[in-house]
Write a protein that holds these residues in place. Sequence first.
Motif, PDB file in Angstrom:
ATOM      1  N   TRP A   1     -23.140  12.047 -19.797  1.00  6.82           N
ATOM      2  CA  TRP A   1     -22.301  11.344 -18.819  1.00  6.82           C
ATOM      3  C   TRP A   1     -22.192   9.851 -19.075  1.00  6.82           C
ATOM      4  CZ3 TRP A   1     -19.812  15.067 -16.845  1.00  6.82           C
ATOM      5  CH2 TRP A   1     -20.433  16.259 -16.450  1.00  6.82           C
ATOM      6  N   PHE A   2     -23.265   9.238 -19.551  1.00  8.82           N
ATOM      7  CA  PHE A   2     -23.285   7.776 -19.573  1.00  8.82           C
ATOM      8  C   PHE A   2     -23.604   7.163 -20.933  1.00  8.82           C
ATOM      9  CE2 PHE A   2     -23.881   8.419 -14.969  1.00  8.82           C
ATOM     10  CZ  PHE A   2     -22.893   7.558 -14.503  1.00  8.82           C
ATOM     11  N   GLU A   3     -23.443   7.918 -22.000  1.00 10.09           N
ATOM     12  CA  GLU A   3     -23.713   7.333 -23.317  1.00 10.09           C
ATOM     13  C   GLU A   3     -22.841   6.107 -23.566  1.00 10.09           C
ATOM     14  OE1 GLU A   3     -24.364   8.715 -27.952  1.00 10.09           O
ATOM     15  OE2 GLU A   3     -23.160   9.971 -26.619  1.00 10.09           O
ATOM     16  N   ASP A   4     -21.608   6.120 -23.059  1.00 11.54           N
ATOM     17  CA  ASP A   4     -20.685   5.005 -23.299  1.00 11.54           C
ATOM     18  C   ASP A   4     -21.110   3.724 -22.599  1.00 11.54           C
ATOM     19  OD1 ASP A   4     -19.039   6.526 -24.918  1.00 11.54           O
ATOM     20  OD2 ASP A   4     -17.737   7.156 -23.276  1.00 11.54           O
ATOM     21  N   ILE A   5     -22.050   3.805 -21.655  1.00  9.55           N
ATOM     22  CA  ILE A   5     -22.484   2.596 -20.949  1.00  9.55           C
ATOM     23  C   ILE A   5     -23.163   1.629 -21.907  1.00  9.55           C
ATOM     24  CG2 ILE A   5     -24.840   3.175 -20.217  1.00  9.55           C
ATOM     25  CD1 ILE A   5     -22.106   1.856 -17.866  1.00  9.55           C
ATOM     26  N   LYS A   6     -23.616   2.134 -23.045  1.00  9.80           N
ATOM     27  CA  LYS A   6     -24.250   1.268 -24.056  1.00  9.80           C
ATOM     28  C   LYS A   6     -23.307   0.188 -24.541  1.00  9.80           C
ATOM     29  CE  LYS A   6     -27.004   5.108 -25.944  1.00  9.80           C
ATOM     30  NZ  LYS A   6     -27.180   5.988 -27.129  1.00  9.80           N
ATOM     31  N   TYR A   7     -22.017   0.464 -24.495  1.00  9.84           N
ATOM     32  CA  TYR A   7     -21.026  -0.445 -25.065  1.00  9.84           C
ATOM     33  C   TYR A   7     -20.258  -1.221 -23.988  1.00  9.84           C
ATOM     34  CZ  TYR A   7     -22.097   3.188 -28.433  1.00  9.84           C
ATOM     35  OH  TYR A   7     -22.762   4.094 -29.221  1.00  9.84           O
ATOM     36  N   VAL A   8     -20.682  -1.101 -22.736  1.00  8.48           N
ATOM     37  CA  VAL A   8     -19.965  -1.726 -21.627  1.00  8.48           C
ATOM     38  C   VAL A   8     -20.608  -3.072 -21.268  1.00  8.48           C
ATOM     39  CG1 VAL A   8     -19.351  -1.500 -19.191  1.00  8.48           C
ATOM     40  CG2 VAL A   8     -19.196   0.488 -20.704  1.00  8.48           C
ATOM     41  N   GLU A   9     -19.796  -4.115 -21.227  1.00 11.03           N
ATOM     42  CA  GLU A   9     -20.250  -5.424 -20.774  1.00 11.03           C
ATOM     43  C   GLU A   9     -19.852  -5.613 -19.314  1.00 11.03           C
ATOM     44  OE1 GLU A   9     -18.623  -8.219 -23.524  1.00 11.03           O
ATOM     45  OE2 GLU A   9     -19.916  -7.571 -25.179  1.00 11.03           O
ATOM     46  N   ASP A  10     -20.183  -6.755 -18.746  1.00 13.01           N
ATOM     47  CA  ASP A  10     -19.842  -7.014 -17.345  1.00 13.01           C
ATOM     48  C   ASP A  10     -18.346  -6.779 -17.108  1.00 13.01           C
ATOM     49  OD1 ASP A  10     -22.440  -7.789 -17.300  1.00 13.01           O
ATOM     50  OD2 ASP A  10     -22.082  -9.827 -16.582  1.00 13.01           O
ATOM     51  N   PHE A  11     -18.032  -6.189 -15.951  1.00 13.02           N
ATOM     52  CA  PHE A  11     -16.625  -5.928 -15.643  1.00 13.02           C
ATOM     53  C   PHE A  11     -16.402  -5.988 -14.141  1.00 13.02           C
ATOM     54  CE2 PHE A  11     -18.800  -1.844 -15.551  1.00 13.02           C
ATOM     55  CZ  PHE A  11     -18.240  -1.169 -14.474  1.00 13.02           C
ATOM     56  N   GLU A  12     -15.135  -5.991 -13.744  1.00 15.93           N
ATOM     57  CA  GLU A  12     -14.748  -5.990 -12.341  1.00 15.93           C
ATOM     58  C   GLU A  12     -14.314  -4.581 -11.950  1.00 15.93           C
ATOM     59  OE1 GLU A  12     -14.928  -8.778 -10.478  1.00 15.93           O
ATOM     60  OE2 GLU A  12     -15.564 -10.010 -12.185  1.00 15.93           O
ATOM     61  N   ALA A  13     -14.632  -4.172 -10.726  1.00 16.70           N
ATOM     62  CA  ALA A  13     -14.257  -2.842 -10.245  1.00 16.70           C
ATOM     63  C   ALA A  13     -13.881  -2.940  -8.767  1.00 16.70           C
ATOM     64  CB  ALA A  13     -15.390  -1.853 -10.445  1.00 16.70           C
ATOM     65  N   THR A  14     -13.087  -1.964  -8.303  1.00 13.26           N
ATOM     66  CA  THR A  14     -12.650  -1.933  -6.911  1.00 13.26           C
ATOM     67  C   THR A  14     -12.680  -0.513  -6.399  1.00 13.26           C
ATOM     68  OG1 THR A  14     -11.137  -3.784  -7.291  1.00 13.26           O
ATOM     69  CG2 THR A  14     -10.769  -2.470  -5.318  1.00 13.26           C
ATOM     70  N   ILE A  15     -13.181  -0.318  -5.183  1.00 14.55           N
ATOM     71  CA  ILE A  15     -13.066   0.987  -4.541  1.00 14.55           C
ATOM     72  C   ILE A  15     -12.645   0.796  -3.088  1.00 14.55           C
ATOM     73  CG2 ILE A  15     -14.756   2.126  -6.024  1.00 14.55           C
ATOM     74  CD1 ILE A  15     -16.742   2.023  -3.713  1.00 14.55           C
ATOM     75  N   ASP A  16     -12.022   1.828  -2.545  1.00 11.32           N
ATOM     76  CA  ASP A  16     -11.695   1.842  -1.128  1.00 11.32           C
ATOM     77  C   ASP A  16     -12.864   2.434  -0.356  1.00 11.32           C
ATOM     78  OD1 ASP A  16      -9.006   0.844  -1.215  1.00 11.32           O
ATOM     79  OD2 ASP A  16      -8.419   2.746  -2.141  1.00 11.32           O
ATOM     80  N   PHE A  17     -13.212   1.794   0.749  1.00 14.72           N
ATOM     81  CA  PHE A  17     -14.333   2.256   1.548  1.00 14.72           C
ATOM     82  C   PHE A  17     -13.982   2.140   3.022  1.00 14.72           C
ATOM     83  CE2 PHE A  17     -18.479   1.159   3.675  1.00 14.72           C
ATOM     84  CZ  PHE A  17     -19.002   2.439   3.639  1.00 14.72           C
ATOM     85  N   GLU A  18     -14.016   3.273   3.701  1.00 17.49           N
ATOM     86  CA  GLU A  18     -13.764   3.282   5.137  1.00 17.49           C
ATOM     87  C   GLU A  18     -15.090   3.377   5.861  1.00 17.49           C
ATOM     88  OE1 GLU A  18     -10.868   2.698   6.382  1.00 17.49           O
ATOM     89  OE2 GLU A  18      -9.928   2.677   4.386  1.00 17.49           O
ATOM     90  N   GLN A  19     -15.476   2.315   6.540  1.00 15.13           N
ATOM     91  CA  GLN A  19     -16.756   2.290   7.243  1.00 15.13           C
ATOM     92  C   GLN A  19     -16.594   2.918   8.613  1.00 15.13           C
ATOM     93  OE1 GLN A  19     -18.458  -1.626   7.757  1.00 15.13           O
ATOM     94  NE2 GLN A  19     -20.518  -0.816   7.468  1.00 15.13           N
ATOM     95  N   GLU A  20     -17.503   3.863   8.943  1.00 12.82           N
ATOM     96  CA  GLU A  20     -17.423   4.534  10.242  1.00 12.82           C
ATOM     97  C   GLU A  20     -17.992   3.662  11.354  1.00 12.82           C
ATOM     98  OE1 GLU A  20     -19.372   8.267   9.874  1.00 12.82           O
ATOM     99  OE2 GLU A  20     -17.934   9.075   8.417  1.00 12.82           O
TER     100      GLU A  20
END
Length: 228
Positions: free
Chosen positions: A209-228
């Motif tokens: 699942w995560f072998e590719d994380i070896k080649y990942v540098e810092d990055f930006e990400a976004t998710i939608d989150f609905e807080q109850e």
Amino acid sequence: MKINFKVSPDHVKTIEKLPGAWSVDDYKKLLEIMDYGDTTGMTDAELEEMALLSLSDNETNDAAEIVLEYLFKDELNKGQRENLSHEMLNEHPWEEYSDLSMHETFFNAGQILYKAYNGKFPHPKAIHFNVTFSVKSSMMLDVFNEDTEEQVIRILAQGMPENTLLKRLFKDELAHGGLTDAANIIWQLKKVSQEETAITFDVLSSNRWFEDIKYVEDFEATIDFEQE
């Protein structure tokens, strides 16, 4: 609410044995199954060594069946264990078996058999890393209060290549949530630290699942989150 993250993977390494996978008690029980006899007075190291040697005294498929019976007595019937005991010489059930909830335990089975037989069995490898998620407001870290593994995976996947297996198999779940196998994809997850606007996790998973994380540098990400 959209939450923006700065994601920083760190300390990425390949490991061959999961922390706490095999205890002294496990080695004693394996020796009992193999009718080794009295283990009184043996040191922890001697118990491990003797368990490995006793396994290697068997044919490879017999040793695999002993380990599978010990680990999966309630999950796999005798016929399934027999079939898998032969397949494990060439296949990787910790990556390929249909029930993802069994992958971590299959990894432990593969690890002890690989060690007992000096490489006759496939070499199991897992991935171990830290990841820090930084946000603008402390309330945004509430996203990790529930379904933590799912949120970690959804965020991490955004920094990985488009052809990574996670993205190919779970495209919709990564985009919209509902990744029911998240806790089976991440085998072990621990919170290392938390500050006002940052949280760091220790992640252990399969190379699948995560072998590719070896080649990942810092990055930006976004998710939608609905807080109850």
